[in-house]
Enzyme design. Structure first.
Site, PDB file in Angstrom:
ATOM      1  N   ARG A 271     -11.454  -6.065  -6.911  1.00 27.85           N
ATOM      2  CA  ARG A 271     -10.734  -5.584  -5.741  1.00 27.85           C
ATOM      3  C   ARG A 271     -10.817  -4.065  -5.751  1.00 27.85           C
ATOM      4  NH1 ARG A 271      -4.707  -5.944  -6.476  1.00 27.85           N
ATOM      5  NH2 ARG A 271      -5.009  -3.714  -6.780  1.00 27.85           N
ATOM      6  N   HIS A 275      -4.105  -3.743  -3.327  1.00 31.59           N
ATOM      7  CA  HIS A 275      -3.769  -5.118  -2.938  1.00 31.59           C
ATOM      8  C   HIS A 275      -3.587  -5.173  -1.420  1.00 31.59           C
ATOM      9  CE1 HIS A 275      -1.765  -8.966  -2.643  1.00 31.59           C
ATOM     10  NE2 HIS A 275      -0.697  -8.391  -2.137  1.00 31.59           N
ATOM     11  N   TYR A 284      -1.234   1.538 -11.927  1.00 32.29           N
ATOM     12  CA  TYR A 284      -1.437   0.529 -12.967  1.00 32.29           C
ATOM     13  C   TYR A 284      -2.874   0.373 -13.431  1.00 32.29           C
ATOM     14  CZ  TYR A 284      -2.280  -2.163  -8.690  1.00 32.29           C
ATOM     15  OH  TYR A 284      -2.718  -2.601  -7.459  1.00 32.29           O
TER      16      TYR A 284
END
Lengths: 376, 440, 328
Positions: A271, A275, A284
């Site tokens: 990805r 998100h 993160y």
């Protein structure tokens, strides 16, 4: 991150665009070699155009035109390959990030935009032939795997599969992610589809992250192994290799439609974006990782492969321009979208007339007309 | 549009503000759609904002380090081909405002609340089948022993109001607990009349079986007044029935009129005005027979101190409204209200009761049609207003239900002769029939 | 089964109704745990797999979410699935598929597809069962727009309402009072008496209106009989349809009696009874002599079976409320 060097891994196209099939990939080479230049170019074009669209949609969100945008950025090859592998009569069940799949099957991307803009929950009619049997997005993670399993069970009960005629036999493919793979519904879908030998391909796009939670938290072992446990063939493929993605999905679907039961595919991809537009990956994950995956970009390797095969600069320029035009058209159409009407609140709550809904629709109509500034 | 304004969007599902971290463009820079304009920091993350417009940057409307609310303008961009010095127009909302009027997506949760509510339209409450009465009124009726089905409702939605119940209770209480015996088998009954015994002088109360109420104060005074009045003035009572529907209608309209919003209006008010008007036409009823050493006089008064007989906690009192002929409808209504309230509280003073010239007694509240009232001492006439109820009446040759009442009056025949009292009562009745006569 | 009216237990009536629906259309399909070979733990589906085969009566894996979710997928290929959830307490694993998917899909798809799924759930107490086998979860479903919820109280209603639920193009939660499965009643197979979503006055009276559904209707009738002997005349309304509620007969009744008591096995706080009471108070305000009273299960988890007699509203608890209502 999951190693891309599992011996089960099927890869045909190396990150630099050269043909370098892994051992497991050998059996799929005939399917790859059967692809025509036109088909190969269309794979590339579809990936580029939708990446451009995806970027445009993200910008539109940043400009206040959309509430939210979940990007497909980085996952183009897995989606293009698998969507092209499906036959016209097949039924596709996306999660909520399969913009590429939807586009290839004929869904107008503006219908996806409408969902993210807050105009509708669905966007399109799966039964309309122009949408290529593509179901609408499902936001409750993993729920769609059961719907797809049920659909595939219906194909078995009605003898719409297993006759040996690949042009006619139907199959279903359902998309979900590494995060969703932990949901109970996904496991129940595997149970049901195996129990009824349903023609279902469960296509897991492992993009390494479930928002901020790495895939290792979902499973300490490669997700491809789950299918084994439920009694179905399970294939792991390099999801950034559009050729391998195409080939494994093509075979899985054709075996399923022939009556051999369900299959699972784990497509390893990344990805590249957040998100959704509400997310901040810098909190993160690190640049190093993103750089590592950027070197394995699906579009870059396909471009290199086509260039080596003799595709012209003019071709690449034309594709880039088509992508820009497509994005500009989406922008214009987005800005021109009309607002929803009040009636939509009450429409289609039920298929048959319902007194309470009717009463409230009438009430709101009267109430609004008594206020200043009617908000149609 | 020459100049377009970009307002800060909600980039993260419910954010309300953001800090400007760094501008990537400055005034005068040429920008294309999607070029990055600025980096902002929200509660969730650092975000770059791409330009929604193409053109030349006009003005930066917030500084680095500033915290800006979602929805606030942050930059203006002048479309290419127009003069950059032109004044910015009103903030141009991106297209959805033009196309549908829908609230723009991505503009967050907070902000300024505007009410679109107009004054509500009067909406009558739909009455259900049967008696319409709110729970507290039902309780009241039950406590008072009133059967709601017997009560005439006067509420705007056709409901029984508190007043309706109260009025009915005071009328009906008389009739409770009285049973009508059946006709017996015996057709005649002979009751011997025993020889009159020695008159038994009344003795003091016999303990628990009898209650002795001393006659004192008001009761004593009233009693002696009545005796004096009844046995000195020859009383003659005349009465007539009248269709008082128009009075009822007028009362209803007055009740809902804003001028009378805070004043009690009842048929008694109309009756009072009627009496005052009728007095003008037959002044002899507003007089008194005065006995004097040199013989008797009749004093005719050319003012009306209108007495209203009131049953009070202290007993029967007749306070009067001084110079009632000078009061207009509102003032008279106020005066009646005040008089009634004062009497009910037991605060009527002797002065209130002195120098009355004519009296009205409202026996309608007791459910009576008419009676033979006793004239208030010092006066020559007393008018009785009976109960107003629906009765069959002939209107334009047809029998129809109308609000019918009886107007009765007792007069001192030494002062008022037959045609005078009849004319007076007829006049009062005609006002009740046609209140417009008061417009004279 | 003859063609005239006949007496049969509630479970037989359900069986007969489903059988008729399956004969009428080959798109009707039954699915659930133990419903095929065993005929269901309450034998409601007995004999159906023998008649219609394994492709029409499916013994599913033990997974409620799976049952509901695959049923949704099956409607997309044209089937009309009738799912059986074995016991009320086990519907919850499937709650997500029922509320986020089944209830909302027609809305989400803007009416381009219907989801004619029936979910049969045996509910309620009075059978001395263990935990999770005696609950009344109707409020979760009546509170979810997009679902229809019904509950028959007699074999005749069971026979007709299951057929009507199957014929409905909307998702229907079909609550079967398990304590009544073996109670017999007359079933007229020639004509349905009422539409699916109609309520019905089952006993005439003048003083108080008693309202309930499913197993509670019998209890209300018992209470009414006892009240009669004390000189109080009760009218009893069988709700039949919990969502939507047919208020017509209820309001007609309350306008005549002026008083109402609603009885339910479910815990009272935020229950269906609360909704019906509030609506009746709003729509029949002027007719009410007393507030609408509710008699419900206590707001505790359903207790161990030995205590269910105290927990569940019985005739005495209902009459206690009737007394309170009459005291106003």
């Amino acid at each position: 991150m999951t190693a891309l060097e599992d011996p089960r891994l099927v890869r045909v196209l190396a990150p630099d665009g050269t043909l370098a099939p892994t051992p497991e990939a050998e059996q799929y080479l005939p399917l790859v070699e059967a692809l025509t230049d036109t088909e190969l170019e269309s794979f590339y074009r579809d990936m580029v155009v939708i990446r451009g669209f995806d970027r445009e949609a993200t910008n539109l969100q940043r400009q206040g035109q959309l509430a939210l945008w979940p990007p497909s950025f980085g996952q183009e090859a897995a989606q293009v390959g698998s969507a092209h592998a499906a036959r016209p009569q097949d039924h596709l069940f996306p999660s909520y990030r399969e913009h590429v799949v939807a586009h290839i099957r004929g869904v107008d991307v503006i219908d996806i935009i409408r969902v993210m803009r807050g105009l509708t929950h669905g966007g399109w009619n799966p039964a309309d032939p122009r949408n290529g049997n593509t179901h609408i997005y499902t936001l409750v993670l993993g729920s769609q795997t059961l719907h797809a399993a049920g659909y595939a069970m219906g194909l078995v009960l009605d003898d719409r599969c297993g006759t040996g005629d690949a042009e006619r036999d139907e199959a279903a493919i359902v998309y979900y992610g590494d995060g969703a793979s932990s949901q109970g519904d996904v496991h129940e879908a595997m149970v049901f589809s195996a129990s009824y030998r349903a023609p279902l391909v469960l296509f897991l796009q492992n993009n390494q992250w479930a928002i901020s939670v790495p895939v290792q938290t979902q499973s300490p072992v490669p997700l491809v192994r789950r299918g084994d446990g439920y009694g179905m063939p399970s294939i792991q493929v390099d999801g950034n290799d559009v050729l391998a993605s195409y080939a494994v999905t093509r075979r899985a679907l054709d075996e399923a439609r022939a009556g051999e039961g369900p299959r699972t595919i784990e497509a390893l991809t990344y990805r590249m974006g957040a998100h959704t537009t509400s997310d901040d990956p810098t909190k993160y994950r690190g640049d190093d990782e993103e750089q590592w995956w950027a070197q394995r970009d699906p579009i870059e390797r396909m471009r290199a492969f086509l260039a080596a095969k003799g595709a012209s600069d003019a071709f690449f320029a034309e594709v880039d321009e088509a992508s820009r035009d497509f994005a500009a058209d989406v922008r214009a159409r987005t800005l021109a979208l009309p607002g929803p009407s009040r009636e939509q609140i009450f429409a289609n709550v039920y298929s048959e007339p319902h007194p309470l809904v009717d009463e409230q629709r009438r009430w709101l109509e009267e109430y609004e007309s008594a206020l200043e500034g009617d908000q149609a | 549009m020459s100049s377009q304004t970009f307002v800060l969007p909600d980039v993260g599902e419910g954010l309300t503000e953001a800090e400007i971290v760094s501008w990537r463009v400055g005034p005068g820079d040429v920008v294309a759609v999607n070029d990055v304009l600025v980096e902002i920091e929200t509660a969730k993350s650092l975000v770059e904002l791409p330009s929604p417009f193409a053109g030349v940057v006009g003005e930066l409307l917030a500084g680095e380090g500033d915290t800006v609310d979602v929805g606030a303008a942050i930059i203006t961009i002048v479309a290419e081909g127009t003069a950059s010095g032109s004044a910015p127009t009103a903030p141009a909302e991106p297209a959805p405002e033009e196309s549908g009027g829908a609230v723009l997506v991505g503009y967050g949760t907070g902000g300024h609340v505007q009410s679109r509510r107009k004054r509500p339209i009067e909406r009558p409450v739909a009455a259900s089948v049967g008696v319409v009465a709110k729970p507290p009124i039902r309780k009241l009726a039950k406590d008072l022993g009133v059967d709601l089905t017997d009560v005439v409702p006067s509420g705007p939605a056709g409901e029984v109001t508190r007043d309706d119940v109260m009025r009915h209770a005071s009328q009906a209480s008389v009739f409770r607990n009285i049973e009508t015996p059946e006709w017996g088998q015996v057709r005649e009954e002979t009751i011997p009349v025993p020889a009159a015994p020695e008159p038994e002088l009344p003795v003091a109360a016999d303990g628990a079986r009898e209650e002795s109420i001393p006659v004192r104060g008001v009761r004593k005074a009233v009693a002696s007044g009545m005796v004096q009045s009844a046995y000195s003035a020859p009383h003659v009572t005349v009465w007539t029935d009248v269709d008082a529907s128009r009075t009822m209608e007028l009362v209803k309209r007055l009740k809902s009129s804003p001028d009378f919003a805070d004043i009690k209006v009842s048929p008694l008010l109309i009756m009072a005005r009627a009496v005052i008007w009728a007095v003008r036409r037959t002044p002899m009823v507003n007089a008194a027979w005065i006995d004097g050493d040199a013989g008797a006089n009749i004093t005719v008064r050319h003012y009306v101190n209108l007495g209203i007989a009131a049953a009070t906690p202290r007993g029967l009192l007749v306070p009067n409204i001084k110079d009632a002929q000078n009061l207009n409808m509102r003032e008279l209504a106020r005066a009646l209200e005040k008089l009634t309230l004062t009497a009910r509280e037991g605060k009527t003073t002797p002065a209130d009761q002195q120098r009355g010239t004519i009296t009205i007694t409202n026996i309608g509240v007791f459910g009576m049609d008419a009676g033979t009232p006793i004239i208030n001492p010092g006066e020559a006439g007393i008018v009785a207003l009976g109960t107003i109820r629906q009765k069959p009446w002939v209107v334009d040759g047809e029998v129809r239900p109308r609000w019918v009442t009886t107007v009765a009056g007792s007069f001192d025949h030494r002062v008022v002769d037959g045609d005078g009292m009849s004319r007076f009562i007829a006049d009062v009745a005609s006002v009740l029939e046609e209140p417009a006569l008061l417009l004279d | 089964m003859t063609e005239t009216s006949t007496s049969m237990p509630f479970s037989r009536a359900l069986n007969a109704g489903m059988r008729r629906a399956m004969r009428d259309s080959d798109r009707v399909l039954l699915m659930g745990e133990d419903i095929g070979r065993l005929g269901g733990v309450f034998r409601v589906t007995e004999g159906l797999q023998a008649e219609f085969g394994e492709r029409r009566v499916l013994d599913t894996p033990l997974a409620e979410s799976g049952i509901i979710g695959t049923a949704i997928g099956l409607t997309m290929t044209g089937f009309r699935p009738v799912c059986e959830i074995q016991f009320d307490g086990f519907v919850f694993p499937g709650f997500d598929q029922i509320t986020t998917q089944l209830a909302k899909l027609t809305y989400r798809l803007e009416g381009t597809h219907s989801f004619p799924v029936v979910i049969r759930i045996p509910y309620g107490g009075h059978i001395g069962a263990v935990e999770h086998h005696q609950e009344s979860p109707e409020a979760y479903f009546t509170h979810t727009p997009g679902l229809r919820v019904v509950s028959p109280s007699t074999p005749n209603d069971a026979y007709w309402m299951i057929q009507d639920a199957i014929a409905s193009d909307d998702p229907v939660i079909f609550l079967e009072p398990k304590s009544r499965y073996w109670q017999k009643g007359e079933v007229d197979v020639t004509a349905r008496a009422l539409p699916l979503h109609a309520s019905r006055i089952v006993r005439r009276g003048t003083d108080v209106t008693l309202v309930g559904h499913g197993a509670m209707v019998t209890t209300l009738l018992q209470a009414a009989a006892l009240a009669e002997s004390e000189g109080v005349s009760c009218e009893v309304v069988d709700l039949r349809s919990l969502s939507p509620v047919d208020y017509g007969p209820i309001l007609d009744s309350v306008r005549r009696t002026g008083r109402m008591v609603y009885a339910q096995e479910a815990p009272g706080f935020t229950s269906l009874g609360s909704e019906v009471a509030a609506t009746v108070m709003e729509k029949a305000f002027f007719a009410l002599e007393a507030p609408v009273l509710r008699v419900s299960g206590f707001d505790t988890p359903f207790p161990p079976a030995k205590l269910e007699g105290l927990y569940l509203p019985d005739a005495d608890r209902i009459l206690e409320a009737v007394d309170r209502s009459l005291a106003y």
